[in-house]
Design a protein around this motif. Structure first.
Motif, PDB file in Angstrom:
ATOM      1  N   GLN A 112      24.634  -1.820 -17.999  1.00  0.00           N
ATOM      2  CA  GLN A 112      23.931  -3.098 -18.018  1.00  0.00           C
ATOM      3  C   GLN A 112      23.041  -3.250 -16.786  1.00  0.00           C
ATOM      4  N   THR A 113      23.524  -2.799 -15.638  1.00  0.00           N
ATOM      5  CA  THR A 113      22.701  -2.841 -14.429  1.00  0.00           C
ATOM      6  C   THR A 113      21.484  -1.943 -14.571  1.00  0.00           C
ATOM      7  N   LEU A 114      21.657  -0.777 -15.220  1.00  0.00           N
ATOM      8  CA  LEU A 114      20.507   0.096 -15.478  1.00  0.00           C
ATOM      9  C   LEU A 114      19.459  -0.620 -16.339  1.00  0.00           C
ATOM     10  N   SER A 115      19.899  -1.417 -17.305  1.00  0.00           N
ATOM     11  CA  SER A 115      18.968  -2.151 -18.158  1.00  0.00           C
ATOM     12  C   SER A 115      18.159  -3.154 -17.347  1.00  0.00           C
ATOM     13  N   ILE A 116      18.812  -3.801 -16.394  1.00  0.00           N
ATOM     14  CA  ILE A 116      18.117  -4.782 -15.568  1.00  0.00           C
ATOM     15  C   ILE A 116      17.152  -4.092 -14.606  1.00  0.00           C
ATOM     16  N   VAL A 117      17.562  -2.916 -14.099  1.00  0.00           N
ATOM     17  CA  VAL A 117      16.647  -2.113 -13.284  1.00  0.00           C
ATOM     18  C   VAL A 117      15.407  -1.743 -14.097  1.00  0.00           C
ATOM     19  N   GLY A 118      15.603  -1.422 -15.372  1.00  0.00           N
ATOM     20  CA  GLY A 118      14.466  -1.129 -16.239  1.00  0.00           C
ATOM     21  C   GLY A 118      13.529  -2.311 -16.389  1.00  0.00           C
ATOM     22  N   GLY A 119      14.096  -3.513 -16.523  1.00  0.00           N
ATOM     23  CA  GLY A 119      13.260  -4.709 -16.610  1.00  0.00           C
ATOM     24  C   GLY A 119      12.450  -4.933 -15.345  1.00  0.00           C
ATOM     25  N   LEU A 120      13.066  -4.691 -14.186  1.00  0.00           N
ATOM     26  CA  LEU A 120      12.349  -4.834 -12.915  1.00  0.00           C
ATOM     27  C   LEU A 120      11.258  -3.770 -12.777  1.00  0.00           C
ATOM     28  N   LEU A 121      11.536  -2.550 -13.250  1.00  0.00           N
ATOM     29  CA  LEU A 121      10.508  -1.503 -13.225  1.00  0.00           C
ATOM     30  C   LEU A 121       9.314  -1.878 -14.090  1.00  0.00           C
ATOM     31  N   ASP A 180       0.831  -1.207   0.000  1.00  0.00           N
ATOM     32  CA  ASP A 180       0.000   0.000   0.000  1.00  0.00           C
ATOM     33  C   ASP A 180       0.871   1.265   0.000  1.00  0.00           C
ATOM     34  N   PHE A 181       1.980   1.215   0.746  1.00  0.00           N
ATOM     35  CA  PHE A 181       2.904   2.351   0.794  1.00  0.00           C
ATOM     36  C   PHE A 181       3.489   2.621  -0.590  1.00  0.00           C
ATOM     37  N   ILE A 182       3.932   1.525  -1.259  1.00  0.00           N
ATOM     38  CA  ILE A 182       4.507   1.671  -2.600  1.00  0.00           C
ATOM     39  C   ILE A 182       3.469   2.209  -3.572  1.00  0.00           C
ATOM     40  N   GLU A 183       2.233   1.683  -3.481  1.00  0.00           N
ATOM     41  CA  GLU A 183       1.166   2.133  -4.379  1.00  0.00           C
ATOM     42  C   GLU A 183       0.883   3.618  -4.178  1.00  0.00           C
ATOM     43  N   ALA A 184       0.841   4.045  -2.910  1.00  0.00           N
ATOM     44  CA  ALA A 184       0.470   5.437  -2.618  1.00  0.00           C
ATOM     45  C   ALA A 184       1.538   6.422  -3.083  1.00  0.00           C
ATOM     46  N   VAL A 188       6.417   5.548 -15.640  1.00  0.00           N
ATOM     47  CA  VAL A 188       7.254   4.368 -15.362  1.00  0.00           C
ATOM     48  C   VAL A 188       7.476   3.497 -16.599  1.00  0.00           C
ATOM     49  N   PRO A 189       6.437   3.179 -17.403  1.00  0.00           N
ATOM     50  CA  PRO A 189       6.684   2.320 -18.575  1.00  0.00           C
ATOM     51  C   PRO A 189       7.707   2.905 -19.544  1.00  0.00           C
ATOM     52  N   ALA A 190       7.588   4.205 -19.842  1.00  0.00           N
ATOM     53  CA  ALA A 190       8.540   4.830 -20.767  1.00  0.00           C
ATOM     54  C   ALA A 190       9.946   4.827 -20.185  1.00  0.00           C
ATOM     55  N   LEU A 191      10.065   5.140 -18.880  1.00  0.00           N
ATOM     56  CA  LEU A 191      11.375   5.121 -18.221  1.00  0.00           C
ATOM     57  C   LEU A 191      11.960   3.714 -18.222  1.00  0.00           C
ATOM     58  N   ALA A 192      11.119   2.731 -17.966  1.00  0.00           N
ATOM     59  CA  ALA A 192      11.591   1.342 -17.936  1.00  0.00           C
ATOM     60  C   ALA A 192      12.102   0.902 -19.303  1.00  0.00           C
ATOM     61  N   ARG A 193      11.367   1.227 -20.363  1.00  0.00           N
ATOM     62  CA  ARG A 193      11.800   0.840 -21.710  1.00  0.00           C
ATOM     63  C   ARG A 193      13.118   1.515 -22.069  1.00  0.00           C
ATOM     64  N   PHE A 194      13.266   2.794 -21.678  1.00  0.00           N
ATOM     65  CA  PHE A 194      14.524   3.502 -21.956  1.00  0.00           C
ATOM     66  C   PHE A 194      15.688   2.849 -21.212  1.00  0.00           C
ATOM     67  N   LEU A 195      15.490   2.534 -19.941  1.00  0.00           N
ATOM     68  CA  LEU A 195      16.562   1.931 -19.157  1.00  0.00           C
ATOM     69  C   LEU A 195      16.948   0.551 -19.688  1.00  0.00           C
ATOM     70  N   ILE A 196      15.965  -0.202 -20.183  1.00  0.00           N
ATOM     71  CA  ILE A 196      16.248  -1.540 -20.707  1.00  0.00           C
ATOM     72  C   ILE A 196      17.214  -1.481 -21.885  1.00  0.00           C
ATOM     73  N   GLN A 226       2.225   6.691  -7.061  1.00  0.00           N
ATOM     74  CA  GLN A 226       1.107   7.058  -7.926  1.00  0.00           C
ATOM     75  C   GLN A 226       1.425   8.239  -8.837  1.00  0.00           C
ATOM     76  N   PRO A 227       2.087   9.309  -8.344  1.00  0.00           N
ATOM     77  CA  PRO A 227       2.353  10.452  -9.241  1.00  0.00           C
ATOM     78  C   PRO A 227       3.273  10.124 -10.408  1.00  0.00           C
ATOM     79  N   ILE A 228       4.208   9.180 -10.213  1.00  0.00           N
ATOM     80  CA  ILE A 228       5.165   8.884 -11.286  1.00  0.00           C
ATOM     81  C   ILE A 228       4.766   7.665 -12.109  1.00  0.00           C
ATOM     82  N   ARG A 229       3.670   7.003 -11.709  1.00  0.00           N
ATOM     83  CA  ARG A 229       3.291   5.763 -12.387  1.00  0.00           C
ATOM     84  C   ARG A 229       3.072   5.928 -13.887  1.00  0.00           C
ATOM     85  N   PRO A 230       2.441   7.027 -14.363  1.00  0.00           N
ATOM     86  CA  PRO A 230       2.247   7.157 -15.820  1.00  0.00           C
ATOM     87  C   PRO A 230       3.553   7.201 -16.606  1.00  0.00           C
TER      88      PRO A 230
END
Length: 314
Positions: free
Chosen positions: A286-295, A56-60, A69-77, A63-67
């Motif tokens: 490379q670690t940033l890419s894996i962080v992107g996959g986890l995101l 619940d803490f993570i969700e709350a 996250v997908p673009a940031l994750a793809r870039f990091l990957i 929330q502001p950065i959730r929209p």
């Protein structure tokens, strides 16, 4: 509990004599089991309660950065591929010398090898970031991973192998995400629905993502802090692999790997002429890419083949 279950619990216990009213005296054995079971359930309930609060803490707070996250994750990957393409272009002469001198590439073939790698990495990375033909972009980058492993003679190097397995896991998460709104893919596999393919790609991506941390456990000098981090991180990796509290454990690994990356792979603090700088830079991206996959895993979830999904059913 039935009489047969009580006998199974204590087969040598004497049968209780009949009391007035035709009843039996209660067998005391189940009461002890009930107490132990209640204690266990209480402990598991507390764990469940704390983990739910953490989710619940993570969700709350995300929330502001959730929209974004997908673009940031793809870039990091794909950032490791972008950095690699830039490195080849800025070190073109050194790359040619290494391929021709140490890998015995003929003149001309080494040029073609580098050129194809650079074009493929730039084009396919752009496709992943912009979500243009993501399935073809992913397969193009997978081909780069294999080609570079063979071309540079690193395919059987343990560190390279484990790190690239994790990078492949991130690419599979991209492929799984692209199937969400894709109507048809891989016409040669009519027996699998898009949902099934997505679940299998998510499962494979989750499992492969954790290999970077496994490589971290078995490399380097041991210390008390390293043991603690390894135990906690390995537990989180297992949770990611089986899909149990996957979003929470993936968020924890994102934090852990980000801190580790900044303090251990700090290539910017090394002199530009130092040979270790390129190795640290390679590990950092490379670690940033894996962080992107986890995101991306945090964003889209663990998929249908996971403990979290099964808990919704049962």
């Amino acid at each position: 509990m039935s009489a047969q279950q009580r006998i199974h619990l204590n087969p040598n216990a004497p049968r209780a004599p009949m009391m007035g009213g035709g009843g039996y005296t209660p067998d005391p054995t189940p009461s002890y089991r009930s107490t132990a079971q209640g204690t266990q359930d209480g402990f598991l309930g507390q764990v469940q309660q704390y983990s739910s609060k953490a989710e619940d803490f993570i969700e709350a707070y995300t929330q502001p950065i959730r929209p974004y996250v997908p673009a940031l994750a793809r870039f990091l990957i794909v950032v490791t591929f972008l950095e690699d393409a830039l490195r080849i272009l800025t070190q073109w002469g050194d790359q040619l010398w290494y391929l021709q001198k140490h890998r015995k590439f003929p003149w001309g073939l080494s040029h073609i090898f580098l050129f194809v790698n650079v074009v493929t990495m730039l084009a396919c990375s752009s496709g992943v970031i912009l979500k243009k033909f993501p399935e073809y972009a992913v397969f193009g980058l997978l081909g780069v991973v294999v080609a570079q492993g063979l071309g540079y003679g690193l395919l059987f190097d343990l560190s390279f192998f484990l790190r690239n397995l994790s990078v492949i896991g991130g690419l599979l998460m991209v492929l799984s995400d692209s199937l969400q709104n894709k109507k048809k893919l891989f016409a040669g596999l009519p027996s699998l629905s898009e949902t099934d393919r997505r679940k299998y790609f998510q499962l494979a991506g989750r499992i492969l993502l954790i290999f970077l941390f496994i490589g971290f456990i078995f490399q380097g000098n041991w210390s008390f802090a390293r043991v603690i981090v390894s135990i906690v991180g390995l537990g989180a990796c297992i949770m990611v692999a089986v899909g149990f509290k996957a979003k929470w454990s993936a968020s924890f690994l994102v934090t852990l790997l980000s801190v580790f990356n900044v303090f251990i792979n700090n290539w910017w603090s090394v002199h530009s002429a130092h040979p270790q700088r390129d190795f640290l830079k390679y590990d950092f991206f490379q670690t940033l890419s894996i962080v992107g996959g986890l995101l991306l895993l945090v964003n889209i979830g663990p998929g249908g083949i996971s403990v979290d999904e099964k808990k919704k059913v049962y």
